[in-house]
Design a protein around this motif. Sequence first.
Motif, PDB file in Angstrom:
ATOM      1  N   GLU A   1      23.878 -13.917  41.119  1.00 28.43           N
ATOM      2  CA  GLU A   1      22.835 -12.899  41.014  1.00 28.43           C
ATOM      3  C   GLU A   1      21.993 -12.988  42.288  1.00 28.43           C
ATOM      4  OE1 GLU A   1      19.491 -11.282  37.825  1.00 28.43           O
ATOM      5  OE2 GLU A   1      20.201 -13.361  37.697  1.00 28.43           O
TER       6      GLU A   1
ATOM      7  N   ARG B   1      20.252 -10.560  43.796  1.00 30.44           N
ATOM      8  CA  ARG B   1      19.107  -9.649  43.794  1.00 30.44           C
ATOM      9  C   ARG B   1      19.040  -8.743  45.027  1.00 30.44           C
ATOM     10  NH1 ARG B   1      15.512 -10.333  39.582  1.00 30.44           N
ATOM     11  NH2 ARG B   1      15.024  -8.178  40.220  1.00 30.44           N
TER      12      ARG B   1
ATOM     13  N   ASP C   1      25.848  -2.464  36.586  1.00 26.74           N
ATOM     14  CA  ASP C   1      24.908  -3.426  37.187  1.00 26.74           C
ATOM     15  C   ASP C   1      23.556  -2.734  37.325  1.00 26.74           C
ATOM     16  OD1 ASP C   1      23.687  -5.543  38.462  1.00 26.74           O
ATOM     17  OD2 ASP C   1      24.651  -5.201  40.408  1.00 26.74           O
TER      18      ASP C   1
ATOM     19  N   HIS D   1      21.232  -6.143  40.458  1.00 22.42           N
ATOM     20  CA  HIS D   1      20.893  -7.558  40.579  1.00 22.42           C
ATOM     21  C   HIS D   1      22.025  -8.379  41.188  1.00 22.42           C
ATOM     22  CE1 HIS D   1      17.445  -7.605  37.385  1.00 22.42           C
ATOM     23  NE2 HIS D   1      17.318  -6.633  38.270  1.00 22.42           N
ATOM     24  N   TYR D   2      23.249  -7.833  41.152  1.00 21.37           N
ATOM     25  CA  TYR D   2      24.420  -8.570  41.638  1.00 21.37           C
ATOM     26  C   TYR D   2      25.133  -7.887  42.804  1.00 21.37           C
ATOM     27  CZ  TYR D   2      24.279 -11.312  37.276  1.00 21.37           C
ATOM     28  OH  TYR D   2      23.898 -12.132  36.240  1.00 21.37           O
TER      29      TYR D   2
END
Length: 344
Positions: free
Chosen positions: A95, A97, A117, A121-122
């Motif tokens: 993750e 961000r 997603d 965040h990924y």
Amino acid sequence: MKPILGLATITMCLLTGTASAHAEGELNIYNWGNYTSPDLVKKFEETYSVKVTVTDYDSSDTALAKVRQGGHGFDLVMVSSSSVSVWIKEGLVLETRPDQMENFKNMDPKWVDVPFDSGRHYSIPWQWGTTGVSVNTSLYSGDPNTSAIFLNPPAELVGKINVVPEMNDVMYLAIAYEGGAPCSGDREILKKVRDALTAAKPKWLSMDYGTNDRLAKGDIAGGANFSGSSFRSRLMNDKITYGYPREGFPIWMDNVMVLKDARNVENAKLFQNFMMDPENAAINSSFTRYANAIKGSEKFMPEDMRAAPEVNPPAELLQKGKFLMTCPAEVQEIYTRIWTELMK
């Protein structure tokens, strides 16, 4: 004049590695073949003094299996929207961000809260497009906007069809052709799909990726194909037409994610941010001939992409498209059985 740093600042820079704009080191990318701009790689290498190695894979299943095994040595992987949730659920990616990165402001808002997603965040977008059909109009003059091109090909195309061996895309095209919805588990529909694919395969020449040259030269007359691939063939032969099947077709997006066991995590994050710069996104789109999701990139792209129907689907046809997503496990299992049988 170069500023003079105090002792405390120098110490902090040495500890964090932020004293120089150059990250240095290595970055290992795992991506589809012929899908990473050499100019983009060169610019990243020269900007950050990072040695980039790109390793190709030939299908989403191949990439997932390789990473699951571990010991691969990759830092970044490009993952299709249909399987991003699998990679996240299995803990294969970090993750990172991207939504907090400097260049996130350049992302087109419509691609931020994506179902695979939400909020980003990924992942960050790599390229997006559609899967439809390509036809050489010097060999076939009928309507290209139908999956019948490869599921029930006319006589002039028999034996000259190529189908990209991408399970989720082809299954969706076949399900839509038989009147089903995305991720349909309807046994009657799926039986029709299995029978249609099984009956059609003997009329195909091949199931392969990277057929741009063969399509342009006429060795292949048509078949199921990606939009950008068809565009690249048309640039070599203006008789190539891309069709959006009126029965329905998948919209997909490939995404850049950092692997959980990456050795060069900071360089991988740096690449994610780098790809959200409009000029860099345009460099890659100019090579792959697919659209990206970065605002302002259009002004850096070739003129021939701005009006290309493969990159800019007509609104009335785009309405027939649906976003490729991960289907429920029990449905995916049925699809896999049908696909395995087809690939024998």
